[in-house]
Motif scaffolding. Structure first.
Motif, mmCIF file in Angstrom:
data_model
loop_
_atom_site.group_PDB
_atom_site.id
_atom_site.type_symbol
_atom_site.label_atom_id
_atom_site.label_comp_id
_atom_site.label_asym_id
_atom_site.label_seq_id
_atom_site.Cartn_x
_atom_site.Cartn_y
_atom_site.Cartn_z
ATOM 1 N N SER A 149 0.825 -1.208 0.000
ATOM 2 C CA SER A 149 0.000 0.000 0.000
ATOM 3 C C SER A 149 0.856 1.254 0.000
ATOM 4 O O SER A 149 2.059 1.207 0.224
ATOM 5 C CB SER A 149 -0.915 -0.005 1.234
ATOM 6 N N GLY A 150 0.191 2.379 -0.250
ATOM 7 C CA GLY A 150 0.864 3.664 -0.213
ATOM 8 C C GLY A 150 1.739 3.939 -1.420
ATOM 9 O O GLY A 150 2.630 4.792 -1.363
ATOM 10 N N MET A 151 1.483 3.245 -2.510
ATOM 11 C CA MET A 151 2.293 3.465 -3.710
ATOM 12 C C MET A 151 1.823 4.723 -4.432
ATOM 13 O O MET A 151 0.641 5.049 -4.405
ATOM 14 C CB MET A 151 2.212 2.249 -4.624
ATOM 15 N N PRO A 152 2.737 5.432 -5.085
ATOM 16 C CA PRO A 152 2.345 6.652 -5.799
ATOM 17 C C PRO A 152 1.547 6.331 -7.057
ATOM 18 O O PRO A 152 1.723 5.266 -7.665
ATOM 19 C CB PRO A 152 3.683 7.306 -6.149
ATOM 20 N N ARG A 153 0.668 7.260 -7.433
ATOM 21 C CA ARG A 153 -0.094 7.120 -8.675
ATOM 22 C C ARG A 153 0.854 6.906 -9.835
ATOM 23 O O ARG A 153 1.932 7.467 -9.884
ATOM 24 C CB ARG A 153 -0.889 8.384 -8.942
ATOM 25 N N GLY A 154 0.415 6.064 -10.765
ATOM 26 C CA GLY A 154 1.237 5.785 -11.933
ATOM 27 C C GLY A 154 2.159 4.583 -11.769
ATOM 28 O O GLY A 154 2.733 4.108 -12.744
ATOM 29 N N SER A 155 2.299 4.087 -10.543
ATOM 30 C CA SER A 155 3.149 2.915 -10.330
ATOM 31 C C SER A 155 2.328 1.628 -10.312
ATOM 32 O O SER A 155 2.863 0.544 -10.087
ATOM 33 C CB SER A 155 3.952 3.055 -9.028
ATOM 34 N N PHE A 156 1.017 1.745 -10.550
ATOM 35 C CA PHE A 156 0.110 0.595 -10.632
ATOM 36 C C PHE A 156 -1.059 1.008 -11.516
ATOM 37 O O PHE A 156 -1.274 2.179 -11.776
ATOM 38 C CB PHE A 156 -0.372 0.158 -9.237
ATOM 39 N N GLY A 157 -1.829 0.041 -11.984
ATOM 40 C CA GLY A 157 -2.958 0.327 -12.861
ATOM 41 C C GLY A 157 -4.273 0.466 -12.106
ATOM 42 O O GLY A 157 -4.428 -0.062 -11.013
#
Length: 154
Positions: A44-52
């Motif tokens: 969790s807590g990943m920045p936008r754009g690093s997952f779909g």
């Protein structure tokens, strides 16, 4: 060992190579990782754009920002099952092909449907033949009902 535990262990083993890559990706993007008792990892807590979309599952690893929760987790674990059942390359190829055919509409994607649309946070799609909000083909009782409801509320 019971069947459920055997499946959890098998799924983790089968998805291990791609899961290691996903964990490296998550760590590189500052994710907080949590390993569940079912050997499914939440990042969790990943920045936008690093997952779909609202989150992405790769093997046994769920990459997302802040859209966690038990329902979404249940949905993503089913994607981990799909990886294990089909294998990484076949699953990704079939998922991608299905996304092309369905114009990337999750409501029509067989893999998203199998994982549970409601758990994944997807609204149900319109049924075939619906032209607009609350209507179906001309002459159906639903169309008349929708028109009546619209005209009486105006």
């Amino acid at each position: 060992m019971d069947r459920r535990t055997a499946w959890i262990v098998y799924r983790a083993w089968r998805n291990l190579p791609v899961s290691v890559l996903a964990l490296a990706w998550a760590r590189a993007h500052g994710a907080t990782t949590t390993l569940g008792s079912d050997l499914f990892v939440e990042c969790s807590g990943m920045p936008r754009g690093s997952f779909g979309r609202g989150g992405t599952t790769v093997g046994n690893v769920w990459l997302y920002g802040d859209l966690g929760g038990a329902d979404r987790r249940r949905h993503e674990v089913k994607h981990a099952d799909q990886y294990a059942l089909l294998g990484t390359v076949p699953f990704l190829a079939l998922y991608g092909l299905n996304a092309l055919v369905t114009r990337n509409r999750p409501q029509h994607n067989v893999f998203e449907r199998w994982a549970g649309l409601a758990d994944g946070g997807y609204a149900p799609g319109r049924r075939r033949g619906q032209e607009g909000k609350g209507t179906t083909r001309r002459g159906s009782s639903r169309t008349r009902t929708a028109r009546t409801a619209t005209s009486s509320s105006a």
